[in-house]
Design an enzyme around this catalytic site. Sequence first.
Site, PDB file in Angstrom:
ATOM      1  N   ARG A  85     -25.839  17.319   3.281  1.00 34.46           N
ATOM      2  CA  ARG A  85     -26.975  17.257   2.359  1.00 34.46           C
ATOM      3  C   ARG A  85     -28.138  18.019   2.953  1.00 34.46           C
ATOM      4  O   ARG A  85     -28.392  17.936   4.162  1.00 34.46           O
ATOM      5  CB  ARG A  85     -27.437  15.815   2.144  1.00 34.46           C
ATOM      6  CG  ARG A  85     -26.473  14.984   1.325  1.00 34.46           C
ATOM      7  CD  ARG A  85     -27.080  13.665   0.938  1.00 34.46           C
ATOM      8  NE  ARG A  85     -27.717  13.009   2.062  1.00 34.46           N
ATOM      9  CZ  ARG A  85     -28.776  12.226   1.968  1.00 34.46           C
ATOM     10  NH1 ARG A  85     -29.343  12.011   0.810  1.00 34.46           N
ATOM     11  NH2 ARG A  85     -29.289  11.642   3.044  1.00 34.46           N
ATOM     12  N   SER A 170     -24.104  12.851  12.380  1.00 36.50           N
ATOM     13  CA  SER A 170     -23.505  11.510  12.472  1.00 36.50           C
ATOM     14  C   SER A 170     -22.235  11.486  13.319  1.00 36.50           C
ATOM     15  O   SER A 170     -21.163  11.064  12.857  1.00 36.50           O
ATOM     16  CB  SER A 170     -23.221  10.996  11.067  1.00 36.50           C
ATOM     17  OG  SER A 170     -24.395  11.103  10.311  1.00 36.50           O
ATOM     18  N   ASP A 223     -27.125   9.036  12.086  1.00 41.96           N
ATOM     19  CA  ASP A 223     -27.390   8.387  10.784  1.00 41.96           C
ATOM     20  C   ASP A 223     -27.795   6.918  10.923  1.00 41.96           C
ATOM     21  O   ASP A 223     -28.562   6.393  10.111  1.00 41.96           O
ATOM     22  CB  ASP A 223     -26.207   8.543   9.811  1.00 41.96           C
ATOM     23  CG  ASP A 223     -24.873   8.079  10.378  1.00 41.96           C
ATOM     24  OD1 ASP A 223     -24.806   7.765  11.577  1.00 41.96           O
ATOM     25  OD2 ASP A 223     -23.887   8.059   9.613  1.00 41.96           O
TER      26      ASP A 223
HETATM   27  C1  BGC Z   1     -19.805   8.360  14.465  1.00 41.39           C
HETATM   28  C2  BGC Z   1     -21.221   7.832  14.514  1.00 41.39           C
HETATM   29  C3  BGC Z   1     -21.750   7.613  13.116  1.00 41.39           C
HETATM   30  C4  BGC Z   1     -20.797   6.769  12.313  1.00 41.39           C
HETATM   31  C5  BGC Z   1     -21.258   6.524  10.894  1.00 41.39           C
HETATM   32  C6  BGC Z   1     -18.950   7.501  13.573  1.00 41.39           C
HETATM   33  O1  BGC Z   1     -17.681   8.074  13.414  1.00 41.39           O
HETATM   34  O2  BGC Z   1     -19.250   8.406  15.758  1.00 41.39           O
HETATM   35  O3  BGC Z   1     -22.055   8.707  15.238  1.00 41.39           O
HETATM   36  O4  BGC Z   1     -23.003   6.993  13.208  1.00 41.39           O
HETATM   37  O5  BGC Z   1     -19.529   7.378  12.275  1.00 41.39           O
HETATM   38  O6  BGC Z   1     -21.413   7.704  10.189  1.00 41.39           O
END
Ligand code: BGC
Length: 552
Positions: A85, A170, A223
């Site tokens: 996004r 994320s 995130d």
């Molecule tokens: C990642 C995290 C992320 C989470 C939610 C996980 O697979 O390692 O960094 O916050 O997914 O998106």
Amino acid sequence: MIPITLPKTSSEDAERTLFDTIEAQFSLSDEKLHDIVGQFLEDFRVGLSEYNHPMAMIPTFVTGVPNGSETGTFLALDLGGTNLRVCEVKLLGNHEFTLRQQKYKVSDALKTGEASVLFGNYLADSVDAFLTTPSVSPTTAAQNPFAGSSAIDEINPEVDPALPLGLTFSFPVEQTALNQGKILTWTKGFAAKNAIGHDVVQLLQDAFNRKHLHVRCVALVNDTVGALLSRAYTAGGCILGAIFGTGTNGAYVEKVENIAKLGDAPVRKSGGEMVINAEWGAFNNTRSVLPSTPFDNKLNRKSINPRYQAFEKFISGMYLGEITRNILLTLIDAAPKPLIFNGFSSSTLNDHYGIDTAIMSEIEAAWEAGRPQDAHVKPVEGAHDPVLDTSAPEVPHTNGTKAKEVPHHFTEVDKASPEDVARLEKIRGIISQLFFIDLEHVSLRDAAIVRWAVSIVANRAAQLSACAVATVLIQTGRAKLGGGIIPAEDRVIVGVDGSLIQYYPNFNARLRASLRMLVGEDVESRVDIGMAKDGSGVGAALCALQAIKQGL
Ligand code: BGC
């Protein structure tokens, strides 16, 4: 996976025993959930003390949470599990914001190709396209985005005309500053080459520079941190940001003195608090306490990252459909007699990751539709359909007893009430349509079996999610395992995001039931779980603001 062979004298009883065995593999006793939280607390402790642990407990260098008075306009780029996004976020300073965004799907080719293509040809090009779309007035793109904002004094457009951007990334990143961090590993089906060990901000900035974009990435945020900051902005405070979506993870506010691995770093000396990105998806990769079934083991073995992200594989949207698919295939393949669909499968059921968690959600919604509400359970504030989320879950309770006495519909479908039959008919239709199985091969009993399989997988996911939330409450001194502590606050604010918590019927209700058992009703009733609206965009904007204030 061990193929299931029924005893030669196959009968209703033998089948029933088989279903009971599978259900027992998925049900977690209170004692088991306590053990899991105990191990979680230990892993938190180790992760805060030393680097290079699977549960990374990453210091984020975010040392405060917003109070809702912040203002400014920022660009945010959000690379999550499923979508990319690009947003323009205007923080209005009264706990409110406006957001304009464009969403793009991330293809499998991009997820697993060269990082330079992902960052250069995709991320940078998407920002470029966003800035040049007709709906963005040229002034928005060219103007100093902090005009009239609290940050205006701190950037000088003469010196740096670039637009500041916050990146929500994320995936696990070992942060060394608000605008620096090396990618530790990929998760959620990503495996882009030549990215691990590289600074993600630098990868993005190089891509912007190659394209001559006047954009400067000033802050990097996970995130979960985005969810925490965004809920704090709208609610005036927040202690935990958690994602229950394609992946799962949590970020919470920790005392700096507890982050032993920071050693003598100046940030440690100044004391106070810092947001920690726990990366709890990697909890218990050794599976010493996680309740693996053969269906989980198969998923893990065939995943892109076997033996990693163990906790995430029990919980998150990327995997729940696959666990369910593994159960259904076992029932189709049972010998000497198939247990569902007359032994017919379909390409959807045969395909790796062929069942999306969204289909499970539809099946549960069809079953729950019209059922009475449970006034005891608080809905997730701001969730898509709180009505769905408040009905009493018809699933085994964490203390081993049933929340409601549920007949085993799949062995006694002929005894089901007309309302239940109508619901099962609806589920039959969904199965036939979405699993691509001829309706003539889907009996009412099959519908009941599929609903049961879906609910045991989702229920376990919600129970385990509660363990993670309970761990943060205990770690921060707001609860004691088994109950007995009353937090100082009347309201313990938690910000959440992700498709499971937002859309999956009863996920929140099931999570709260286990949380109540783990930390006691007094604490649970004070926990205010609310959607972190547009957490990734708003969180990135808030971090960009903090970075600019720090002169980054
Ligand atoms: C990642 C995290 C992320 C989470 C939610 C996980 O697979 O390692 O960094 O916050 O997914 O998106």
